[in-house]
Scaffold this motif. Structure first.
Motif, PDB file in Angstrom:
ATOM      1  N   HIS A  94       0.960  -1.183   0.085  1.00 22.73           N
ATOM      2  CA  HIS A  94       0.027  -0.067   0.097  1.00 22.73           C
ATOM      3  C   HIS A  94       0.924   1.222   0.110  1.00 22.73           C
ATOM      4  O   HIS A  94       1.313   1.784   1.136  1.00 22.73           O
ATOM      5  CB  HIS A  94      -1.011  -0.080   1.322  1.00 22.73           C
ATOM      6  N   GLY A  95       1.266   1.695  -1.192  1.00 23.79           N
ATOM      7  CA  GLY A  95       2.192   2.812  -1.409  1.00 23.79           C
ATOM      8  C   GLY A  95       1.323   4.134  -1.732  1.00 23.79           C
ATOM      9  O   GLY A  95       0.327   4.214  -1.744  1.00 23.79           O
ATOM     10  N   TRP A  96       2.335   5.175  -2.421  1.00 25.00           N
ATOM     11  CA  TRP A  96       1.931   6.290  -2.956  1.00 25.00           C
ATOM     12  C   TRP A  96       0.880   6.018  -4.095  1.00 25.00           C
ATOM     13  O   TRP A  96      -0.186   6.864  -4.076  1.00 25.00           O
ATOM     14  CB  TRP A  96       3.024   7.031  -3.452  1.00 25.00           C
ATOM     15  N   ALA A  97       1.098   5.079  -5.046  1.00 24.98           N
ATOM     16  CA  ALA A  97       0.079   4.832  -5.947  1.00 24.98           C
ATOM     17  C   ALA A  97      -1.329   4.406  -5.466  1.00 24.98           C
ATOM     18  O   ALA A  97      -2.390   4.931  -6.042  1.00 24.98           O
ATOM     19  CB  ALA A  97       0.708   3.527  -6.796  1.00 24.98           C
ATOM     20  N   GLN A  98      -1.540   3.498  -4.472  1.00 26.66           N
ATOM     21  CA  GLN A  98      -2.757   3.328  -4.068  1.00 26.66           C
ATOM     22  C   GLN A  98      -3.383   4.306  -3.393  1.00 26.66           C
ATOM     23  O   GLN A  98      -4.532   4.535  -3.519  1.00 26.66           O
ATOM     24  CB  GLN A  98      -2.479   2.033  -2.992  1.00 26.66           C
ATOM     25  N   ASP A  99      -2.658   5.198  -2.611  1.00 29.48           N
ATOM     26  CA  ASP A  99      -3.299   6.485  -2.103  1.00 29.48           C
ATOM     27  C   ASP A  99      -3.894   7.343  -3.112  1.00 29.48           C
ATOM     28  O   ASP A  99      -4.806   8.036  -2.899  1.00 29.48           O
ATOM     29  CB  ASP A  99      -2.143   7.148  -1.269  1.00 29.48           C
ATOM     30  N   LEU A 100      -2.940   7.680  -4.253  1.00 29.26           N
ATOM     31  CA  LEU A 100      -3.324   8.613  -4.912  1.00 29.26           C
ATOM     32  C   LEU A 100      -4.512   8.072  -5.988  1.00 29.26           C
ATOM     33  O   LEU A 100      -5.266   8.877  -6.345  1.00 29.26           O
ATOM     34  CB  LEU A 100      -2.127   8.777  -6.238  1.00 29.26           C
ATOM     35  N   GLY A 230      13.409  11.295   8.461  1.00 33.57           N
ATOM     36  CA  GLY A 230      13.394  10.366   9.555  1.00 33.57           C
ATOM     37  C   GLY A 230      12.007   9.944   9.967  1.00 33.57           C
ATOM     38  O   GLY A 230      11.598   8.777  10.195  1.00 33.57           O
ATOM     39  N   SER A 231      10.981  10.965   9.743  1.00 36.20           N
ATOM     40  CA  SER A 231       9.590  10.819  10.059  1.00 36.20           C
ATOM     41  C   SER A 231       8.984   9.859   8.646  1.00 36.20           C
ATOM     42  O   SER A 231       7.944   9.295   8.999  1.00 36.20           O
ATOM     43  CB  SER A 231       8.861  12.040  10.041  1.00 36.20           C
ATOM     44  N   TYR A 232       9.529   9.874   7.430  1.00 34.70           N
ATOM     45  CA  TYR A 232       8.766   9.476   6.509  1.00 34.70           C
ATOM     46  C   TYR A 232       9.749   7.965   5.883  1.00 34.70           C
ATOM     47  O   TYR A 232       9.077   7.360   5.154  1.00 34.70           O
ATOM     48  CB  TYR A 232       8.865  10.294   5.320  1.00 34.70           C
ATOM     49  N   HIS A 239      13.016   2.550   1.737  1.00 38.33           N
ATOM     50  CA  HIS A 239      11.585   2.975   1.307  1.00 38.33           C
ATOM     51  C   HIS A 239      11.067   3.852   2.233  1.00 38.33           C
ATOM     52  O   HIS A 239      11.767   4.378   3.155  1.00 38.33           O
ATOM     53  CB  HIS A 239      11.114   1.456   1.199  1.00 38.33           C
ATOM     54  N   LEU A 240       9.785   4.163   1.843  1.00 34.52           N
ATOM     55  CA  LEU A 240       8.936   4.926   2.717  1.00 34.52           C
ATOM     56  C   LEU A 240       7.811   4.115   3.664  1.00 34.52           C
ATOM     57  O   LEU A 240       7.586   3.085   3.365  1.00 34.52           O
ATOM     58  CB  LEU A 240       8.354   5.945   1.894  1.00 34.52           C
ATOM     59  N   LEU A 246       2.012   8.626   1.978  1.00 34.09           N
ATOM     60  CA  LEU A 246       0.812   9.477   1.887  1.00 34.09           C
ATOM     61  C   LEU A 246       1.315  10.977   1.535  1.00 34.09           C
ATOM     62  O   LEU A 246       0.807  11.531   0.624  1.00 34.09           O
ATOM     63  CB  LEU A 246       0.000   9.491   3.171  1.00 34.09           C
ATOM     64  N   TYR A 247       2.639  11.145   2.116  1.00 38.50           N
ATOM     65  CA  TYR A 247       3.221  12.555   1.825  1.00 38.50           C
ATOM     66  C   TYR A 247       3.582  12.462  -0.141  1.00 38.50           C
ATOM     67  O   TYR A 247       3.269  13.602  -0.456  1.00 38.50           O
ATOM     68  CB  TYR A 247       4.426  12.859   2.683  1.00 38.50           C
ATOM     69  N   LEU A 248       3.951  11.577  -0.234  1.00 39.45           N
ATOM     70  CA  LEU A 248       4.641  11.416  -1.681  1.00 39.45           C
ATOM     71  C   LEU A 248       3.532  11.591  -2.670  1.00 39.45           C
ATOM     72  O   LEU A 248       3.380  12.359  -3.628  1.00 39.45           O
ATOM     73  CB  LEU A 248       5.442   9.999  -1.976  1.00 39.45           C
ATOM     74  N   ALA A 249       2.351  10.902  -2.160  1.00 36.47           N
ATOM     75  CA  ALA A 249       1.216  10.818  -2.983  1.00 36.47           C
ATOM     76  C   ALA A 249       0.524  12.310  -3.164  1.00 36.47           C
ATOM     77  O   ALA A 249       0.226  12.765  -4.214  1.00 36.47           O
ATOM     78  CB  ALA A 249       0.111  10.217  -2.629  1.00 36.47           C
ATOM     79  N   GLY A 250       0.710  13.081  -1.878  1.00 40.56           N
ATOM     80  CA  GLY A 250       0.206  14.335  -1.894  1.00 40.56           C
ATOM     81  C   GLY A 250       1.209  15.215  -2.685  1.00 40.56           C
ATOM     82  O   GLY A 250       0.287  16.084  -3.716  1.00 40.56           O
ATOM     83  N   LYS A 251       2.326  15.016  -2.706  1.00 40.95           N
ATOM     84  CA  LYS A 251       3.370  15.746  -3.696  1.00 40.95           C
ATOM     85  C   LYS A 251       2.961  15.565  -4.937  1.00 40.95           C
ATOM     86  O   LYS A 251       2.835  16.689  -6.039  1.00 40.95           O
ATOM     87  CB  LYS A 251       4.642  15.563  -3.445  1.00 40.95           C
ATOM     88  N   ILE A 252       2.936  14.391  -5.536  1.00 46.01           N
ATOM     89  CA  ILE A 252       2.645  14.070  -6.927  1.00 46.01           C
ATOM     90  C   ILE A 252       1.218  14.533  -7.286  1.00 46.01           C
ATOM     91  O   ILE A 252       1.171  15.066  -8.500  1.00 46.01           O
ATOM     92  CB  ILE A 252       2.889  12.754  -7.108  1.00 46.01           C
ATOM     93  N   ASP A 253       0.421  14.459  -6.565  1.00 46.39           N
ATOM     94  CA  ASP A 253      -1.069  15.078  -6.805  1.00 46.39           C
ATOM     95  C   ASP A 253      -1.120  16.417  -7.028  1.00 46.39           C
ATOM     96  O   ASP A 253      -1.671  16.938  -7.990  1.00 46.39           O
ATOM     97  CB  ASP A 253      -2.050  14.841  -5.509  1.00 46.39           C
TER      98      ASP A 253
END
Length: 269
Positions: A94-100, A230-232, A239-240, A246-253
């Motif tokens: 469950h990574g950025w792709a699934q979140d986006l 450190g948080s991500y 990896h994340l 979730l942060y990466l998905a928001g940036k890509i979005d």
């Protein structure tokens, strides 16, 4: 909204249901006043780096085309590595792709395969696992949007070879789906791993530019820093974790939204 996921196996596919999740007087006195006015104006103006500047078009797609391609219900193909699979998340799938996909309400085929890249075939060492082959294998799809993510796994490939392979891969996607918007995302590892991917990032960016494909550059954007990594970062520091994806998905979005709204021929630097 249905979401199709390959689950990290080239050529494989399974279906699952995603739930939508949401988310600026005297001459001396007159001269002084004039200087004050100019100084005030300079304070009010944004820095050049924060403003949208006219630049030569680097993409074959108009903002309107991108807006249509990222709209809810669009058919989307996402090809990538373990970041697209979601390695490092609570369940490793469950990574950025699934979140986006969930956020955008897309009907998506998520084709992530750990260890792979434009050149690197991964642990299986099969040529069918590199991005070009996986794109060719999905010729029957009719996506509105194609996102190609990666690849930090191509670290053993020289820059010239990687650039040419990226160009060939993205050109195939454009030829195969002439009506689709194609976007690529570069390496997006947390620090300190990100420092080792700058050469890869430059090569992938050059390949994308040669084809006229928009390039989302996490390194140039400084998405992952010594302060926030450190948080991500996941426990393996490669990896994340869930918050990182979730942060990466928001940036890509946000980058996709910018491509869909900025005037053609103008770029926010």
């Amino acid at each position: 909204m249905a979401r199709r996921t390959d689950g990290g196996v080239p050529g494989g596919s399974r279906r699952s249901t995603a739930q939508t999740r949401r988310r600026r007087a005297v001459p001396a006195i007159a001269l002084g006043a004039m200087c004050l006015g100019i100084a005030g104006l300079l304070v009010m103006l944004p820095a050049v780096s924060d403003a949208c500047q006219p630049v030569p078009a680097t993409s074959d797609f108009s903002a309107e085309q991108v807006a249509d391609a990222i709209a809810p219900g669009s058919d989307v193909l996402i090809v990538g590595d373990s970041y697209t699979t979601g390695r490092g998340s609570y369940d490793d799938v469950h990574g950025w792709a699934q979140d986006l996909v969930s956020e955008r309400q897309w009907d998506a085929t998520i084709n992530g395969y750990p260890g792979t890249g434009y050149v690197n075939p991964g642990r299986g060492r099969s040529s069918r696992a590199v991005y070009l082959s996986r794109i060719e294998q999905r010729a029957a799809l009719t996506p509105d949007l194609v996102i190609v993510q990666g690849s930090q796994n191509d670290w053993l490939t020289d820059s010239a070879t990687l650039e040419k392979t990226v160009e060939r891969t993205l050109r195939q996607a454009e030829v195969q789906w002439p009506d689709a918007v194609v976007v690529t995302i570069g390496p997006s590892a947390p620090q300190p791993r990100a420092e080792a991917t700058t050469g890869i990032n430059d090569a992938v960016a050059a390949g994308a530019s040669a084809v006229g494909v928009p390039y989302i550059d996490a390194i140039d954007g400084q998405w992952f820093t010594a302060m926030n990594s450190g948080s991500y970062a996941a426990t393996d520091q490669q990896h994340l974790n869930d918050a990182g994806y979730l942060y990466l998905a928001g940036k890509i979005d946000a980058e996709l939204e910018q491509l869909a709204t900025q005037p053609d021929g103008e770029q926010c630097l």
